[in-house]
Design a protein around this motif. Structure first.
Motif, short mmCIF file in Angstrom:
data_model
loop_
_atom_site.label_atom_id
_atom_site.label_comp_id
_atom_site.label_asym_id
_atom_site.label_seq_id
_atom_site.Cartn_x
_atom_site.Cartn_y
_atom_site.Cartn_z
N LEU A 55 59.56 33.76 23.98
CA LEU A 55 59.95 34.78 22.91
C LEU A 55 59.02 36.10 23.32
CD1 LEU A 55 60.25 32.68 19.59
CD2 LEU A 55 62.36 33.59 21.34
N LEU A 56 59.73 37.27 23.12
CA LEU A 56 58.61 38.42 23.26
C LEU A 56 57.79 38.40 22.23
CD1 LEU A 56 61.41 41.38 23.71
CD2 LEU A 56 59.40 40.54 25.26
N ASP A 57 57.84 37.68 21.13
CA ASP A 57 56.92 37.72 20.14
C ASP A 57 55.57 37.17 20.52
OD1 ASP A 57 58.34 39.08 18.51
OD2 ASP A 57 58.91 37.25 17.27
N ASP A 58 55.64 36.36 21.75
CA ASP A 58 54.61 35.56 22.14
C ASP A 58 53.74 36.41 23.51
OD1 ASP A 58 54.93 33.54 20.29
OD2 ASP A 58 56.68 32.67 21.72
N LEU A 59 54.43 37.29 23.69
CA LEU A 59 53.81 38.15 25.06
C LEU A 59 53.20 39.42 24.95
CD1 LEU A 59 57.23 37.45 27.19
CD2 LEU A 59 55.17 35.81 26.95
N VAL A 60 52.09 39.63 25.93
CA VAL A 60 51.66 40.99 26.19
C VAL A 60 51.84 41.40 27.44
CG1 VAL A 60 50.21 41.24 23.96
CG2 VAL A 60 49.32 40.20 26.25
N LEU A 61 52.11 42.48 28.18
CA LEU A 61 52.19 43.01 29.36
C LEU A 61 50.63 43.16 29.68
CD1 LEU A 61 55.25 45.15 29.23
CD2 LEU A 61 55.06 42.60 29.41
N GLU A 62 50.59 43.18 31.15
CA GLU A 62 49.37 43.27 31.83
C GLU A 62 49.64 43.84 33.30
OE1 GLU A 62 47.40 39.64 33.41
OE2 GLU A 62 47.29 39.56 31.39
N THR A 63 48.62 44.41 33.92
CA THR A 63 48.70 44.82 35.33
C THR A 63 47.63 43.82 36.11
OG1 THR A 63 47.18 46.64 35.22
CG2 THR A 63 49.70 46.86 35.22
N ASP A 64 46.39 43.68 35.63
CA ASP A 64 45.27 42.90 35.97
C ASP A 64 44.76 43.79 37.55
OD1 ASP A 64 43.09 41.10 36.40
OD2 ASP A 64 44.36 39.91 37.58
N CYS A 65 45.18 45.08 37.50
CA CYS A 65 44.91 46.04 38.55
C CYS A 65 43.53 45.78 38.64
CB CYS A 65 45.22 47.37 38.08
SG CYS A 65 44.40 48.34 36.98
N PRO A 66 43.14 46.08 40.12
CA PRO A 66 43.76 46.30 41.04
C PRO A 66 44.64 45.47 41.64
CG PRO A 66 41.61 46.18 41.93
CD PRO A 66 41.56 45.98 40.50
N TYR A 67 44.32 43.88 41.26
CA TYR A 67 45.29 42.98 41.74
C TYR A 67 46.67 42.90 41.36
CZ TYR A 67 40.02 42.25 41.61
OH TYR A 67 38.79 42.42 41.78
N LEU A 68 47.38 41.85 42.23
CA LEU A 68 48.64 41.15 41.66
C LEU A 68 49.78 42.44 41.50
CD1 LEU A 68 47.37 38.40 39.23
CD2 LEU A 68 48.47 38.32 41.64
N ALA A 69 49.91 43.61 42.14
CA ALA A 69 50.72 44.54 42.07
C ALA A 69 52.32 43.87 42.31
CB ALA A 69 50.50 45.56 43.39
N PRO A 70 52.99 44.47 41.42
CA PRO A 70 54.53 43.86 41.17
C PRO A 70 55.19 44.41 42.38
CG PRO A 70 54.22 45.87 39.73
CD PRO A 70 52.84 45.49 40.33
N VAL A 71 56.21 43.66 42.60
CA VAL A 71 57.24 44.19 43.64
C VAL A 71 57.74 45.50 42.87
CG1 VAL A 71 59.56 43.52 44.70
CG2 VAL A 71 57.88 41.90 44.33
N PRO A 72 58.01 46.78 43.86
CA PRO A 72 57.92 46.64 45.09
C PRO A 72 56.75 47.13 45.80
CG PRO A 72 58.91 48.86 44.39
CD PRO A 72 58.41 47.88 43.10
N PHE A 73 55.39 47.14 45.06
CA PHE A 73 54.30 47.26 45.63
C PHE A 73 53.26 46.45 45.99
CE2 PHE A 73 55.81 50.28 42.18
CZ PHE A 73 55.67 51.67 43.12
N ARG A 74 53.98 45.16 46.26
CA ARG A 74 53.30 43.96 46.34
C ARG A 74 52.49 43.99 47.43
NH1 ARG A 74 55.03 37.41 46.30
NH2 ARG A 74 52.99 36.63 46.24
N GLY A 75 51.27 43.73 47.63
CA GLY A 75 50.09 43.77 48.82
C GLY A 75 49.27 45.18 48.84
N LYS A 76 49.78 46.03 47.88
CA LYS A 76 49.06 47.21 47.97
C LYS A 76 48.24 47.03 46.41
CE LYS A 76 52.79 49.78 49.91
NZ LYS A 76 53.80 50.91 49.98
N ARG A 77 47.36 48.22 46.48
CA ARG A 77 46.72 48.25 45.07
C ARG A 77 47.43 48.35 43.78
NH1 ARG A 77 43.19 53.56 43.60
NH2 ARG A 77 45.46 54.28 42.76
N ASN A 78 47.29 47.65 42.76
CA ASN A 78 48.03 47.71 41.74
C ASN A 78 47.17 48.62 40.67
OD1 ASN A 78 49.73 47.04 39.78
ND2 ASN A 78 48.95 45.11 39.14
N GLN A 79 48.08 49.41 39.81
CA GLN A 79 47.68 50.37 38.85
C GLN A 79 48.35 50.16 37.70
OE1 GLN A 79 47.94 53.45 41.75
NE2 GLN A 79 49.38 54.56 40.24
#
Length: 257
Positions: free
Chosen positions: A196-220
């Protein structure tokens, strides 16, 4: 335009040394209103607090000891964590936990360091931000043992099973969802529809784990909307609803006014 909170970002890292201000401006342009910065160890405190000083409304620090920095002399690191928590206000105790991906040598020390930091979170009435790479059961056991109804927090970068997600919910904790949600073989496509959305928060953990379409690059932090979009798709919600609910969850967790 939707607004977001990045609940876990190393925006003070060396990867941002040359363009931190630009990265933060890009984040704000994408609707990111708060960025929570987890500490690593004694080497990261000054640069993290300098980032807060330059951007006090946007970048908010935590104080903790990362499990990969737990070695034989971990007590000295924990004394420093405790000293800082006694000295001023932080958003949370973290990033702390157990990491068995890189090295299992110091597991007993990691377990003790986590117990100490859980106790500090309770003492200072702060949420705790948990790193549990390849160690969910070990970390969960320590937190569950200490849970008396007063402990709140988030299992950051959660990639566990449905059964483990239920254990997180039973503790009254949240799950941090980041770029892994966008990975083809990340596994969250099978997990998220059960949450459920009630159980979640969003994060980047930048500079790691960049989402698609930036995977492999610096996250932000500016890439957080890509995470929100994937969560929305998997939960069959609108991005606006994902933004609204996860922002509310993070606000309540970190006790923003």
């Amino acid at each position: 335009m939707s607004t977001f909170i990045d609940s876990h970002a190393h925006i003070y890292a060396d990867a941002f040394r040359e363009d931190q201000a630009e990265a933060l401006a890009q984040a704000e342009a994408e609707g990111v209103t708060k960025i929570y910065m987890p500490n690593i160890d004694h080497t990261s405190i000054d640069v993290m607090l300098e980032t807060e000083a330059r951007h006090p409304q946007l970048c908010l620090p935590m104080m903790g000891l990362h499990p990969t920095s737990v070695q034989k002399d971990f007590e000295k690191e924990l004394y420093l964590v405790e000293e800082w928590l006694n000295k001023r206000k932080f958003a949370a105790v973290g990033e702390c936990g157990i990491d068995l991906y890189w090295d299992k040598t110091f597991l007993p020390q990691q377990q003790e360091a986590l117990r100490v930091q859980v106790a500090l979170a309770k003492k200072h009435q702060l949420p705790i931000v948990l790193h549990t790479r390849d160690s969910f059961e070990e970390a969960h056991a320590i937190v569950a043992e200490a849970q008396d109804g007063t402990l709140k927090g988030v299992f950051h970068c959660f990639t566990g099973t449905v059964a483990q997600a239920e254990k997180v919910k039973e503790l009254g904790f949240l799950m941090g969802i980041g770029g892994v949600a966008t990975f083809k073989n990340g596994g969250l496509d099978k997990l998220l529809p059960h949450l459920l959305l009630d159980d979640l928060v969003l994060e980047t953990d930048c500079p790691y784990l960049a989402p698609v379409p930036f995977r492999g690059k610096r996250n932000q932090p500016a890439y957080l909307p890509f995470v929100a979009s994937r969560v929305a798709e998997l939960l069959q919600k609108s991005v606006a609803e994902v933004a609204e609910v996860t922002t509310r969850n993070a606000t309540q967790l970190f006790k923003l006014a």
